[in-house]
Motif scaffolding. Structure first.
Motif, short mmCIF file in Angstrom:
data_model
loop_
_atom_site.label_atom_id
_atom_site.label_comp_id
_atom_site.label_asym_id
_atom_site.label_seq_id
_atom_site.Cartn_x
_atom_site.Cartn_y
_atom_site.Cartn_z
N PHE A 41 0.83 -1.21 0.00
CA PHE A 41 0.00 0.00 0.00
C PHE A 41 0.86 1.26 0.00
O PHE A 41 0.48 2.30 -0.56
CB PHE A 41 -0.97 -0.01 1.20
N GLU A 42 2.04 1.19 0.65
CA GLU A 42 2.94 2.34 0.62
C GLU A 42 3.44 2.60 -0.79
O GLU A 42 3.53 3.76 -1.23
CB GLU A 42 4.12 2.10 1.57
N LEU A 43 3.79 1.53 -1.48
CA LEU A 43 4.24 1.66 -2.87
C LEU A 43 3.15 2.28 -3.73
O LEU A 43 3.40 3.21 -4.53
CB LEU A 43 4.65 0.30 -3.42
N ARG A 44 1.91 1.82 -3.59
CA ARG A 44 0.80 2.35 -4.40
C ARG A 44 0.60 3.83 -4.14
O ARG A 44 0.42 4.62 -5.09
CB ARG A 44 -0.48 1.57 -4.07
N ASP A 45 0.63 4.22 -2.88
CA ASP A 45 0.40 5.63 -2.55
C ASP A 45 1.51 6.52 -3.08
O ASP A 45 1.26 7.62 -3.60
CB ASP A 45 0.27 5.79 -1.03
N ARG A 46 2.75 6.07 -2.95
CA ARG A 46 3.89 6.87 -3.41
C ARG A 46 3.88 7.03 -4.94
O ARG A 46 4.18 8.11 -5.46
CB ARG A 46 5.20 6.22 -2.96
N LEU A 47 3.54 5.94 -5.63
CA LEU A 47 3.49 6.02 -7.10
C LEU A 47 2.35 6.93 -7.56
O LEU A 47 2.49 7.68 -8.53
CB LEU A 47 3.32 4.63 -7.70
N LEU A 48 1.21 6.88 -6.86
CA LEU A 48 0.11 7.78 -7.20
C LEU A 48 0.51 9.23 -6.97
O LEU A 48 0.20 10.12 -7.78
CB LEU A 48 -1.13 7.42 -6.38
N GLU A 49 1.20 9.47 -5.89
CA GLU A 49 1.69 10.81 -5.58
C GLU A 49 2.65 11.29 -6.66
O GLU A 49 2.59 12.46 -7.11
CB GLU A 49 2.37 10.80 -4.22
N PHE A 50 3.55 10.41 -7.09
CA PHE A 50 4.50 10.77 -8.15
C PHE A 50 3.77 11.10 -9.45
O PHE A 50 4.09 12.09 -10.12
CB PHE A 50 5.47 9.61 -8.37
N LYS A 58 13.99 18.47 -10.16
CA LYS A 58 12.72 19.21 -10.06
C LYS A 58 11.61 18.56 -10.88
O LYS A 58 10.49 19.07 -10.93
CB LYS A 58 12.94 20.65 -10.51
N LEU A 59 11.92 17.44 -11.54
CA LEU A 59 10.92 16.71 -12.34
C LEU A 59 10.25 17.62 -13.37
O LEU A 59 9.03 17.71 -13.48
CB LEU A 59 9.84 16.10 -11.42
N SER A 60 11.08 18.30 -14.16
CA SER A 60 10.57 19.32 -15.09
C SER A 60 10.10 18.76 -16.42
O SER A 60 9.30 19.37 -17.11
CB SER A 60 11.65 20.37 -15.33
N GLY A 61 10.59 17.61 -16.83
CA GLY A 61 10.20 17.02 -18.11
C GLY A 61 10.93 15.72 -18.33
O GLY A 61 12.02 15.50 -17.77
N PHE A 62 10.37 14.84 -19.15
CA PHE A 62 10.91 13.50 -19.26
C PHE A 62 10.78 12.95 -20.68
O PHE A 62 9.93 13.40 -21.47
CB PHE A 62 10.14 12.53 -18.33
N PHE A 63 11.63 11.95 -20.99
CA PHE A 63 11.32 11.02 -22.07
C PHE A 63 10.89 9.70 -21.41
O PHE A 63 10.96 9.56 -20.19
CB PHE A 63 12.49 10.85 -23.06
N CYS A 64 10.45 8.73 -22.17
CA CYS A 64 9.68 7.61 -21.61
C CYS A 64 10.42 6.82 -20.53
O CYS A 64 9.93 6.66 -19.40
CB CYS A 64 9.21 6.69 -22.73
N SER A 65 11.62 6.32 -20.84
CA SER A 65 12.33 5.48 -19.86
C SER A 65 12.87 6.30 -18.70
O SER A 65 13.00 5.80 -17.57
CB SER A 65 13.46 4.72 -20.56
N GLU A 66 13.18 7.58 -18.95
CA GLU A 66 13.61 8.46 -17.86
C GLU A 66 12.49 8.61 -16.83
O GLU A 66 12.73 8.60 -15.61
CB GLU A 66 13.99 9.83 -18.41
N LEU A 67 11.25 8.71 -17.30
CA LEU A 67 10.11 8.86 -16.40
C LEU A 67 9.95 7.65 -15.49
O LEU A 67 9.73 7.79 -14.28
CB LEU A 67 8.83 9.06 -17.24
N ILE A 68 10.08 6.45 -16.04
CA ILE A 68 9.88 5.23 -15.24
C ILE A 68 11.03 5.05 -14.25
O ILE A 68 10.82 4.64 -13.10
CB ILE A 68 9.74 4.01 -16.16
N ALA A 69 12.23 5.37 -14.69
CA ALA A 69 13.37 5.30 -13.75
C ALA A 69 13.18 6.29 -12.61
O ALA A 69 13.48 5.99 -11.44
CB ALA A 69 14.67 5.58 -14.50
N ALA A 70 12.69 7.49 -12.93
CA ALA A 70 12.45 8.50 -11.89
C ALA A 70 11.38 8.02 -10.91
O ALA A 70 11.47 8.29 -9.69
CB ALA A 70 12.02 9.82 -12.53
#
Length: 594
Positions: free
Chosen positions: A478-487, A512-524
């Motif tokens: 549940f902690e993982l789910r909440d953190r991913l939803l927050e992200f 600052k999470l300003s912008g991403f490409f696809c794999s960068e987003l998942i790694a972040a």
């Protein structure tokens, strides 16, 4: 053809339908069945009596295009009585009581024939005092005030209690003797028969009677296509069509019917035109089943080469591929006609409809597992998209192998199997509980999982795979789910950014999470929930890093987590499962008695 003979072997009877002002074969099949049912109903249950002035004024009319002549009631009744006496061989001065019994029903024609609109059908049965039926006339009135009279004759004495007429309408189909038997002038095989399914009952009988000879096999040429359609000579030698009523339970379909209905340009996920090659909408019929399949030109090409590979036979000429893209409407229409002609030719060839390539093409068989093994050379488990929601959880990833040229170049540079990746996010209190987080040209988006994957398939991806996340014992799900939803809430709507500086920088520059490409987003996202080192740049990870044994697996192992091996997602929802089964149209029965 002026006459139609209808047989029912179960009951041992046959009926002959004839007309002097209409070709019976020009009527819809369902209308002919209604005539038979009305006749049997009238013989079995007795007819309903109406006033002679309302029931007999148009019996002797034989004009299809004009309204019936107006006669006095006495004259019409006298004429019917005289005709009845002649049919029975009685002298004119013999006094016999003549009853005119009428059974009335309505048949609706939905516009697939020239006789559009409601058809009011009346069955006139002229009976003598001793109950012997002498004259049976089907009188039909159409919405445009045209009239058709059909005389029904029984060549054998009917066992009227043998069958319930309404059950015949519901549980029996017509089977047409297609050909003029083995005349020397005709190319049709002897005793060729065709079942007329309910979905075809609004089609005129003469259209169904068009005959086609199966292609003969010649060793030097393969299967040679020869089409044949009856002409006036056929009609002279075969003036009657033979129909047989058979139980639905014994009607086994033995052929597919294919026709391309339309074509439509394919658009990508941002509603822009993705390719100039249109999507063709194919109507597929098999017995009482009907469905649609959407296929592109490349799918037709795979069918052609797949059939050749499976069967090793000479196939009809396949419409060639053009090297220069052509968006001209005339070209698209010409190709549609050529592809439709190709389908008509192969569907009549022996054994084609039993081949794997053909069944997969029409949407009756899924070959996802075999196609993936052929493309990747790796045997993997497969899961169907319909049960995907029951097995996924937050943190699982979806890997994509795309079809476009840019993705192909990326895979070549990185030496990877995959070129795009997304992560599953659980969104509580939402109609779509599981959604996919990804970065595309539209920026960072969160889409419902199943509709998004179906949008990718089959035009934009060769195949997709699921990798399930296993977390360390020290972390609660549940902690993982909440953190991913927050992200996901923090990054949704951020732009798609891929720069040279990102790719060469080994230190994190996107805190600052300003912008991403696809794999960068998942790694972040994995770094955000604490499953990867935070000081490692998310932009260092390409989609191929998320494959089994890749860099991501190594990073997760340090934290006691891991991704399971790839499971291929079968997005093929077989079109045959979307069939519209023909339904029995109930009788609208109205009658009066005075």
């Amino acid at each position: 053809m002026q006459s139609v003979l209808i047989q029912m072997n179960d009951a041992g009877w046959n009926l002959r339908l004839e007309s002097s002002n209409c070709k019976v074969a020009c009527l819809p099949v369902g209308l002919l069945k209604k005539i038979v049912v009305l006749y049997l109903r009238g013989r079995q249950n007795g007819a309903k009596v109406l006033k002679k002035e309302n029931a007999t004024r148009n019996v002797l009319n034989s004009s299809l295009s004009a309204s019936p002549p107006k006669e006095s009631e006495a004259n019409v009744s006298d004429n019917i009585a005289k005709d009845n006496q002649q049919l029975l061989g009685e002298a004119p001065n013999q006094q016999k009581k003549t009853e005119i019994n009428i059974l009335q029903d309505t048949y609706v024609i939905n516009g697939t024939t020239d006789l559009e609109g409601d058809a009011e059908i009346k069955l006139f049965m002229v009976e003598t005092q001793n109950g012997i039926s002498a004259l049976n006339i089907i009188h039909m009135q159409f919405r445009d005030n045209t009239w058709i009279d059909i005389i029904v004759n029984s060549e054998y004495e009917l066992d009227i209690n043998a069958q319930n007429p309404l059950l015949i309408e519901k549980n029996y189909l017509f089977q047409l003797q297609l050909c003029c038997e083995d005349q020397a002038y005709c190319t049709c095989p002897d005793k060729l028969k065709k079942i007329i399914w309910r979905r075809e009952e609004n089609v005129c009988l003469n259209e169904i009677a068009l005959k086609r000879k199966p292609p003969p096999y010649r060793p030097e040429l393969g299967y040679v296509m020869v089409d044949h359609t009856c002409n006036s000579k056929c009609e002279e030698l075969v003036p009657i069509l033979y129909l047989q009523l058979i139980p639905i339970a014994s009607a086994v379909p033995d052929e597919f019917e294919l026709s391309i209905l339309s074509s439509k340009k394919v658009k990508d996920l941002s509603d822009a035109v993705y390719t100039v090659n249109p999507m063709y909408y194919i109507e597929v019929c098999y017995g009482e089943l009907k469905w649609q399949a959407r296929r592109r030109y490349n799918d037709f090409a795979r069918l052609h080469y797949g059939l050749y590979s499976e069967m090793k036979i000479v196939l009809p000429t396949f419409p060639p591929k053009t090297w220069l893209r052509n968006v001209d409407e005339d070209f698209v229409q010409d190709r549609k006609v050529a592809l439709n002609d190709y389908l008509q030719r192969i569907v009549s060839m022996p054994d084609v409809i039993e081949s794997v390539s053909f069944l997969s093409f029409v949407g009756a068989l899924s070959t996802t597992w075999f196609e993936h093994n052929r493309l990747s050379g790796v045997a993997r488990d497969t899961i169907h998209i319909r049960i995907l929601n029951h097995v996924v959880d937050a943190g699982d990833i979806i890997l994509f192998r795309s079809k476009n040229a840019v993705s192909s170049v990326q895979r070549t540079i990185t030496g990877a199997e995959w070129d795009h990746v997304g992560m599953i996010i659980e969104v509580p209190n939402s109609r779509q509980r599981y959604q996919i987080l990804e970065a595309t040209g539209d920026g960072v988006t969160l889409y419902p999982l199943i509709p998004r994957l179906l949008a990718y398939f089959p035009c934009f991806t060769s195949y997709m795979a699921l990798r399930k996340l296993r977390i360390p014992p020290t972390m609660e799900r549940f902690e993982l789910r909440d953190r991913l939803l927050e992200f996901s809430q923090r990054v949704e709507g951020k732009p798609y950014i891929m720069t040279i500086g990102k790719l060469v920088n080994q230190e994190e520059s996107n805190a600052k999470l300003s912008g991403f490409f696809c794999s960068e987003l998942i790694a972040a996202a994995l770094k955000y929930v604490g499953l990867m080192h935070t000081d490692l740049a998310s932009s260092c990870f390409w989609p191929g890093c998320f494959s089994t044994g890749g860099q991501v697996d190594k990073e997760l192992n340090y934290r006691g987590a891991y991704y399971e091996p790839e499971t291929i997602i079968d997005c093929r929802v077989l079109e045959v499962s979307m069939t519209n089964r023909s339904r029995f149209r109930g009788t609208i029965f109205t009658s009066t008695k005075n």
